[in-house]
Enzyme design. Structure first.
Site, PDB file in Angstrom:
ATOM      1  N   THR A  42      -1.952  -2.492  -3.912  1.00  0.00           N
ATOM      2  CA  THR A  42      -1.890  -3.487  -4.987  1.00  0.00           C
ATOM      3  C   THR A  42      -2.846  -4.638  -4.693  1.00  0.00           C
ATOM      4  O   THR A  42      -3.199  -4.899  -3.543  1.00  0.00           O
ATOM      5  CB  THR A  42      -0.480  -4.100  -5.141  1.00  0.00           C
ATOM      6  OG1 THR A  42      -0.182  -4.903  -3.984  1.00  0.00           O
ATOM      7  CG2 THR A  42       0.590  -3.050  -5.344  1.00  0.00           C
ATOM      8  N   TRP A  51     -12.061  -6.779  -0.210  1.00  0.00           N
ATOM      9  CA  TRP A  51     -11.013  -7.784  -0.411  1.00  0.00           C
ATOM     10  C   TRP A  51     -11.568  -9.204  -0.447  1.00  0.00           C
ATOM     11  O   TRP A  51     -11.004 -10.079  -1.109  1.00  0.00           O
ATOM     12  CB  TRP A  51      -9.937  -7.667   0.671  1.00  0.00           C
ATOM     13  CG  TRP A  51      -9.145  -6.399   0.585  1.00  0.00           C
ATOM     14  CD1 TRP A  51      -9.187  -5.345   1.464  1.00  0.00           C
ATOM     15  CD2 TRP A  51      -8.201  -6.025  -0.432  1.00  0.00           C
ATOM     16  NE1 TRP A  51      -8.338  -4.346   1.049  1.00  0.00           N
ATOM     17  CE2 TRP A  51      -7.713  -4.737  -0.110  1.00  0.00           C
ATOM     18  CE3 TRP A  51      -7.726  -6.656  -1.585  1.00  0.00           C
ATOM     19  CZ2 TRP A  51      -6.772  -4.066  -0.886  1.00  0.00           C
ATOM     20  CZ3 TRP A  51      -6.783  -5.991  -2.371  1.00  0.00           C
ATOM     21  CH2 TRP A  51      -6.314  -4.717  -2.025  1.00  0.00           C
ATOM     22  N   ARG A  97      -6.940  -1.573  -4.949  1.00  0.00           N
ATOM     23  CA  ARG A  97      -7.819  -0.605  -4.293  1.00  0.00           C
ATOM     24  C   ARG A  97      -7.184   0.775  -4.404  1.00  0.00           C
ATOM     25  O   ARG A  97      -5.981   0.948  -4.172  1.00  0.00           O
ATOM     26  CB  ARG A  97      -7.998  -0.982  -2.821  1.00  0.00           C
ATOM     27  CG  ARG A  97      -8.939  -0.054  -2.060  1.00  0.00           C
ATOM     28  CD  ARG A  97      -8.979  -0.436  -0.582  1.00  0.00           C
ATOM     29  NE  ARG A  97      -9.789   0.501   0.188  1.00  0.00           N
ATOM     30  CZ  ARG A  97      -9.617   0.759   1.483  1.00  0.00           C
ATOM     31  NH1 ARG A  97      -8.661   0.134   2.156  1.00  0.00           N
ATOM     32  NH2 ARG A  97     -10.373   1.623   2.116  1.00  0.00           N
ATOM     33  N   GLU A 108       0.867  -1.187   0.000  1.00  0.00           N
ATOM     34  CA  GLU A 108       0.000   0.000   0.000  1.00  0.00           C
ATOM     35  C   GLU A 108       0.901   1.232   0.000  1.00  0.00           C
ATOM     36  O   GLU A 108       1.781   1.347   0.851  1.00  0.00           O
ATOM     37  CB  GLU A 108      -0.873   0.036   1.258  1.00  0.00           C
ATOM     38  CG  GLU A 108      -1.710  -1.199   1.501  1.00  0.00           C
ATOM     39  CD  GLU A 108      -2.177  -1.275   2.947  1.00  0.00           C
ATOM     40  OE1 GLU A 108      -2.248  -0.218   3.621  1.00  0.00           O
ATOM     41  OE2 GLU A 108      -2.454  -2.388   3.416  1.00  0.00           O
ATOM     42  N   ASP A 140      -6.835   8.843   1.208  1.00  0.00           N
ATOM     43  CA  ASP A 140      -6.578   8.538   2.612  1.00  0.00           C
ATOM     44  C   ASP A 140      -6.598   9.816   3.451  1.00  0.00           C
ATOM     45  O   ASP A 140      -6.752  10.924   2.940  1.00  0.00           O
ATOM     46  CB  ASP A 140      -5.221   7.826   2.739  1.00  0.00           C
ATOM     47  CG  ASP A 140      -5.087   7.064   4.044  1.00  0.00           C
ATOM     48  OD1 ASP A 140      -6.122   6.756   4.658  1.00  0.00           O
ATOM     49  OD2 ASP A 140      -3.964   6.779   4.462  1.00  0.00           O
ATOM     50  N   GLU A 165      -4.043   6.931  -2.021  1.00  0.00           N
ATOM     51  CA  GLU A 165      -3.389   5.677  -1.641  1.00  0.00           C
ATOM     52  C   GLU A 165      -3.761   4.587  -2.635  1.00  0.00           C
ATOM     53  O   GLU A 165      -4.912   4.466  -3.042  1.00  0.00           O
ATOM     54  CB  GLU A 165      -3.779   5.257  -0.223  1.00  0.00           C
ATOM     55  CG  GLU A 165      -3.135   3.946   0.192  1.00  0.00           C
ATOM     56  CD  GLU A 165      -3.066   3.739   1.705  1.00  0.00           C
ATOM     57  OE1 GLU A 165      -2.873   2.592   2.118  1.00  0.00           O
ATOM     58  OE2 GLU A 165      -3.189   4.719   2.468  1.00  0.00           O
ATOM     59  N   TYR A 224      -7.867   4.822  -3.161  1.00  0.00           N
ATOM     60  CA  TYR A 224      -8.723   5.662  -2.323  1.00  0.00           C
ATOM     61  C   TYR A 224      -7.976   6.892  -1.834  1.00  0.00           C
ATOM     62  O   TYR A 224      -6.746   6.984  -1.933  1.00  0.00           O
ATOM     63  CB  TYR A 224      -9.291   4.874  -1.144  1.00  0.00           C
ATOM     64  CG  TYR A 224      -8.298   4.206  -0.232  1.00  0.00           C
ATOM     65  CD1 TYR A 224      -8.047   4.694   1.048  1.00  0.00           C
ATOM     66  CD2 TYR A 224      -7.633   3.046  -0.631  1.00  0.00           C
ATOM     67  CE1 TYR A 224      -7.149   4.062   1.893  1.00  0.00           C
ATOM     68  CE2 TYR A 224      -6.740   2.398   0.212  1.00  0.00           C
ATOM     69  CZ  TYR A 224      -6.501   2.920   1.469  1.00  0.00           C
ATOM     70  OH  TYR A 224      -5.606   2.294   2.305  1.00  0.00           O
TER      71      TYR A 224
END
EC number: 6.3.1.19
Length: 452
Positions: free
Chosen positions: A66, A419, A53, A9, A57, A63, A55
């Site tokens: 993977t 997830w 993902r 991340e 943050d 952010e 988004y």
């Protein structure tokens, strides 16, 4: 666990320079960046067709997390794909600004600190088996993580009241605990919050938040590969010398300030060892372990670079690694710049260069220019990275998520994913729970897609 699920991340720093009188706050710039995402995803927190993902943050930091990967090169490729995804948003946002009469250049930095002293992270995730004591893993792993800046730090010019100094790690000054369940308030080295994103009876997720964001592909591979290998050795019962640190937080700062790796750090019980001593121990165990382990070319490349970097630190001759390790590449760049222009490390132009190294925009970012000139090694290709922007890893659960998202978008169906869940938001609210991150084929998901 020789086949391990891993992910990275990355939070990106954002800034914007404006050409006219109109100014925007970082929050507003971040909203421009995510406007295209919100237009199709109806949220600034979305999953993409490649299983990742994306988004916004805390603190206006984009952010990118993977998708689940099960090989090192796959992970490096998908980490780089995140840069391309963010670069596309940057270009789109600049065009939107121009269309609205706000001239400006947006910068996204894959680094860990800004000029105001704020820090943002690069978090690594490793799936580990639930069996066994977590405290044993963290006890053995902590000295490795504190000293691994020697092999995978991103490098940074730190301005102190006395003078500017070059440090190994960007993140080291901002870590306040060894092991903790918090990520933002106290910034531990290992985060213990138990969110496995998998079958909780079988697995837990080790969340390492001490690492630097790396530009170099080979450094990323070394960072993740060495940590995964140390975990594998712990799981296999390999015995390590006890390097329990007296004060991990003091030690991580001391290691970051010593480019020779020779400065002693205090261990529990009053003993001492240098970062080089500690890394040599883990490296020696890895070399031994590989002799009986099933062959793996990627792991062998990691151990080879690990050894060459430790040799380079010991001899202070970095010629054999100066295209492969971020902090070494960066330091060489600064030294050449200082020699050419006769300037001190404290010169603002060096700080500017430090930042520009992490600029992800191709053709403008300094690391990209070094890579094009062959001064930074590659382990993946532009074609593989571009493919990973839209295609999930084919060997993990990410394949199921990516295929579901693609099918739902193409069919114009409303859906929700995270997830572990894939859900069609129709009258039946059909949901598939995917608890096995190693599984890339699932008849339930096939049926759900076929029903669209």
């Amino acid at each position: 666990m020789q086949r391990r699920i891993m992910g990275i991340e990355t939070e990106f720093g954002v800034t914007c320079t404006f050409h006219g009188h109109r100014r925007l706050s970082p929050d507003e710039v971040a909203r421009y960046l995510f406007r295209r995402v919100v237009s199709w995803g109806r949220s600034s927190n979305v999953f993409l067709r490649n299983g990742a993902r994306l988004y916004l943050d805390v603190g206006s930091h984009p952010e990118y997390a993977t998708a689940e990967c099960d090989s090192l090169i796959q992970l490096v490729t998908h980490d780089r794909a995140g840069e391309r995804v963010l670069e596309d948003l940057l270009i789109d946002a600049e065009q939107r600004l121009a269309d609205e009469g706000i001239g400006g250049d947006i910068y996204l930095f894959k680094n860990n600190t800004d000029s105001a002293g704020n820090s943002y992270g690069c978090h690594e995730n490793y799936l580990i088996v639930r069996a066994g004591e977590f405290s044993r893993i963290s006890d053995v792993l902590l000295p490795f993580l504190v000293t691994r800046q020697l092999i995978c730090g991103a490098g940074k010019v730190l301005q102190t009241p006395k003078a500017a100094t070059f440090c190994l790690s960007q993140r080291a000054e901002h870590i306040w605990e060894g092991v903790s369940s918090a990520t933002t308030r106290s910034r531990p080295i290992i985060n213990t919050r138990d969110e496995p994103h998998a079958d909780a009876e079988k697995y837990r997720r080790l969340h390492v938040i001490v690492g630097d964001s790396n530009m170099s592909e080979s450094t990323t591979m070394l960072k993740v590969g060495s940590a995964s290998l140390v975990l594998e050795m712990i799981e296999a019962g390999v015995a390590f010398r006890d390097f329990s640190l007296d004060n991990p937080i003091r030690a991580i700062r001391e290691v970051s300030h010593d480019l020779t790796g020779r400065r002693p750090v205090r261990l529990a019980g009053g003993r001492q060892a240098s970062a080089l001593d500690i890394q040599r121990e883990y490296y020696a165990r890895a070399v031994e372990y590989l002799q009986s382990r099933e062959p793996n070319t990627q792991i062998e490349q990691v151990v080879d670079l690990w050894g060459r970097q430790l040799d380079a630190v010991e001899s202070q001759d970095f010629a054999k690694v100066d295209t492969e390790i971020d902090w070494v590449i960066k330091r060489k760049l600064f030294q050449r710049y200082q020699d050419r222009y006769n300037m001190e490390l404290s010169d603002p132009k060096i700080s500017q260069l430090d930042l520009a190294y992490h600029d992800i925009k191709r053709g403008r970012g300094v690391f990209d220019l070094l890579q094009r000139k062959g001064l930074a090694a590659r382990i993946t290709t532009d074609e593989e990275i571009e493919a990973a922007v839209n295609t999930p890893p084919q060997t993990t659960r990410a394949k199921l998520r990516g295929e579901f998202i693609s099918a739902a978008q193409e069919a114009g169906r409303d859906f929700t994913v995270d997830w572990v869940h894939l859900k069609l938001n129709d009258q039946a609210q059909r949901t598939v729970l995917c608890k096995d991150p190693f599984r890339s084929v699932d008849e339930r998901v096939k049926r759900l897609i076929a029903s669209m």
